[in-house]
Design an enzyme around this catalytic site. Structure first.
Site, PDB file in Angstrom:
ATOM      1  N   MET A 152       0.843  -1.178   0.000  1.00 27.73           N
ATOM      2  CA  MET A 152       0.000   0.000   0.000  1.00 27.73           C
ATOM      3  C   MET A 152       0.890   1.244   0.000  1.00 27.73           C
ATOM      4  O   MET A 152       1.345   1.689   1.044  1.00 27.73           O
ATOM      5  CB  MET A 152      -0.909  -0.016   1.230  1.00 27.73           C
ATOM      6  CG  MET A 152      -1.677   1.257   1.419  1.00 27.73           C
ATOM      7  SD  MET A 152      -2.775   1.279   2.839  1.00 27.73           S
ATOM      8  CE  MET A 152      -1.648   1.357   4.193  1.00 27.73           C
ATOM      9  N   PRO A 153       1.186   1.799  -1.155  1.00 22.34           N
ATOM     10  CA  PRO A 153       1.965   3.030  -1.203  1.00 22.34           C
ATOM     11  C   PRO A 153       1.187   4.206  -0.605  1.00 22.34           C
ATOM     12  O   PRO A 153      -0.008   4.372  -0.860  1.00 22.34           O
ATOM     13  CB  PRO A 153       2.204   3.258  -2.694  1.00 22.34           C
ATOM     14  CG  PRO A 153       1.958   1.943  -3.349  1.00 22.34           C
ATOM     15  CD  PRO A 153       0.942   1.262  -2.495  1.00 22.34           C
ATOM     16  N   ILE A 154       1.887   5.000   0.189  1.00 22.48           N
ATOM     17  CA  ILE A 154       1.325   6.231   0.741  1.00 22.48           C
ATOM     18  C   ILE A 154       2.235   7.372   0.305  1.00 22.48           C
ATOM     19  O   ILE A 154       3.433   7.360   0.597  1.00 22.48           O
ATOM     20  CB  ILE A 154       1.233   6.180   2.275  1.00 22.48           C
ATOM     21  CG1 ILE A 154       0.360   5.015   2.721  1.00 22.48           C
ATOM     22  CG2 ILE A 154       0.696   7.506   2.813  1.00 22.48           C
ATOM     23  CD1 ILE A 154       0.386   4.773   4.211  1.00 22.48           C
TER      24      ILE A 154
ATOM     25  N   ILE B 191      -3.420   2.842  -3.502  1.00 23.26           N
ATOM     26  CA  ILE B 191      -2.535   4.003  -3.404  1.00 23.26           C
ATOM     27  C   ILE B 191      -3.232   5.125  -2.650  1.00 23.26           C
ATOM     28  O   ILE B 191      -4.340   5.524  -3.003  1.00 23.26           O
ATOM     29  CB  ILE B 191      -2.091   4.475  -4.801  1.00 23.26           C
ATOM     30  CG1 ILE B 191      -1.327   3.346  -5.490  1.00 23.26           C
ATOM     31  CG2 ILE B 191      -1.246   5.746  -4.712  1.00 23.26           C
ATOM     32  CD1 ILE B 191      -1.083   3.570  -6.958  1.00 23.26           C
ATOM     33  N   HIS B 192      -2.565   5.615  -1.627  1.00 20.87           N
ATOM     34  CA  HIS B 192      -3.093   6.706  -0.808  1.00 20.87           C
ATOM     35  C   HIS B 192      -2.261   7.957  -1.069  1.00 20.87           C
ATOM     36  O   HIS B 192      -1.024   7.891  -1.043  1.00 20.87           O
ATOM     37  CB  HIS B 192      -3.012   6.350   0.674  1.00 20.87           C
ATOM     38  CG  HIS B 192      -3.817   5.148   1.033  1.00 20.87           C
ATOM     39  ND1 HIS B 192      -4.891   5.219   1.879  1.00 20.87           N
ATOM     40  CD2 HIS B 192      -3.723   3.846   0.642  1.00 20.87           C
ATOM     41  CE1 HIS B 192      -5.414   4.017   2.011  1.00 20.87           C
ATOM     42  NE2 HIS B 192      -4.716   3.161   1.264  1.00 20.87           N
TER      43      HIS B 192
END
Length: 61
Positions: free
Chosen positions: A1-3, A39-40
């Site tokens: 989960m990329p932030i 993606i956040h």
């Protein structure tokens, strides 16, 4: 989960922020082969009185 966190000075329109979130999501998805729904993107808008460079606040420029 990329932030992804992006900090910037106040003054951007809501449309600019929407476009930024979309574009950043697209690039991160393509570069990391990550699904867009994972993606956040966090936008942190700062007041010009709360940021300075070389001893001068942005609001004083």
């Amino acid at each position: 989960m990329p932030i992804v966190t992006i900090k910037f000075l106040e003054g951007r329109s809501d449309d600019q922020k929407k476009e930024l979130v979309k574009n950043v999501t697209d690039v991160v998805s393509a570069d990391l082969n990550a699904p867009k729904e994972k993606i956040h993107v966090v936008l942190e808008e700062m007041k010009k009185t709360d940021y300075g460079v070389a001893g001068i606040r942005s609001s004083d420029l």
